[in-house]
Design a protein around this motif. Structure first.
Motif, PDB file in Angstrom:
ATOM      1  N   PRO A 126       0.841  -1.199   0.000  1.00 37.25           N
ATOM      2  CA  PRO A 126       0.000   0.000   0.000  1.00 37.25           C
ATOM      3  C   PRO A 126       0.877   1.251   0.000  1.00 37.25           C
ATOM      4  CG  PRO A 126      -0.226  -1.219   2.081  1.00 37.25           C
ATOM      5  CD  PRO A 126       0.699  -1.986   1.209  1.00 37.25           C
ATOM      6  N   SER A 138      -7.532  -0.370   2.417  1.00 40.53           N
ATOM      7  CA  SER A 138      -7.485  -0.329   3.882  1.00 40.53           C
ATOM      8  C   SER A 138      -8.833  -0.769   4.433  1.00 40.53           C
ATOM      9  CB  SER A 138      -7.117   1.065   4.383  1.00 40.53           C
ATOM     10  OG  SER A 138      -8.142   1.985   4.095  1.00 40.53           O
ATOM     11  N   SER A 178      -6.063   2.215  -1.346  1.00 41.93           N
ATOM     12  CA  SER A 178      -4.797   2.691  -0.777  1.00 41.93           C
ATOM     13  C   SER A 178      -3.650   2.548  -1.761  1.00 41.93           C
ATOM     14  CB  SER A 178      -4.498   1.926   0.516  1.00 41.93           C
ATOM     15  OG  SER A 178      -5.529   2.156   1.456  1.00 41.93           O
ATOM     16  N   THR A 196      -6.377   7.411  -4.647  1.00 46.55           N
ATOM     17  CA  THR A 196      -6.263   7.167  -3.218  1.00 46.55           C
ATOM     18  C   THR A 196      -7.548   7.571  -2.511  1.00 46.55           C
ATOM     19  OG1 THR A 196      -3.882   7.505  -3.303  1.00 46.55           O
ATOM     20  CG2 THR A 196      -4.911   7.685  -1.139  1.00 46.55           C
ATOM     21  N   ASN A 197      -8.002   6.697  -1.640  1.00 49.82           N
ATOM     22  CA  ASN A 197      -9.182   6.910  -0.799  1.00 49.82           C
ATOM     23  C   ASN A 197     -10.514   6.839  -1.536  1.00 49.82           C
ATOM     24  OD1 ASN A 197      -7.801   7.051   1.644  1.00 49.82           O
ATOM     25  ND2 ASN A 197      -7.341   9.212   1.313  1.00 49.82           N
TER      26      ASN A 197
END
Length: 149
Positions: free
Chosen positions: A8, A59, A88, A99-100
């Motif tokens: 990650p 995550s 991640s 990301t996210n």
């Protein structure tokens, strides 16, 4: 037809000496506080039965990570409900950050990495997962990944 990341984005090699951190091929824990599993974002290839895939990290909450580990080597684990998570892995060739992004990790039979379903939204990666990509797009991705600018 697939590209993958080793860890990650939050992983740093210095964590290897931390007793509360670990990185395996499919699971990662950072400082006993952040929990990740590796899975596949699969994208249909238009006009083909082939599938393009991104090997990514997601995550999970501590509870969902523990639940995933509890059944990791259990036959029938694919009956588990999906685990909510956050993407991640930054896939830099997309114009917007990956990301996210919200995800659901769907457990599959033992020996197969989870299927990572992106929340349906207007992000280019989510659109590709829903609509599919062409062979030309696969070539664009290959050039971007193998020969970064």
């Amino acid at each position: 037809m697939s590209y993958s990341t080793i860890a990650p984005d939050a992983w740093d090699p210095s964590f290897q000496s931390d007793p509360n951190s670990m990185l395996f091929s499919d699971q990662c824990v950072i400082k006993g506080q952040h929990f990740f599993i590796r899975g596949l974002i699969e994208i249909p290839v238009i006009g083909s039965k082939d599938v393009f895939s991104w090997g990514v990290w997601v995550s999970l909450s501590k509870e969902n990570f523990a639940g995933a580990l509890d059944v990791w080597n259990t036959e029938g684990r694919e009956a588990e409900k999906p685990y909510f998570g956050w993407l991640s892995t930054e896939l830099a060739l997309y114009s917007e950050s990956t990301t996210n992004l919200k995800t659901n990790a769907h457990t599959r039979p033992v020996g197969k990495r989870p299927f990572i379903e992106l929340e349906p939204n207007d992000h280019p990666l989510a659109v590709e997962q829903r609509a599919g990509i062409t062979q030309d797009r696969i070539r664009e991705i290959a050039i971007a990944v193998l020969h970064p600018a």
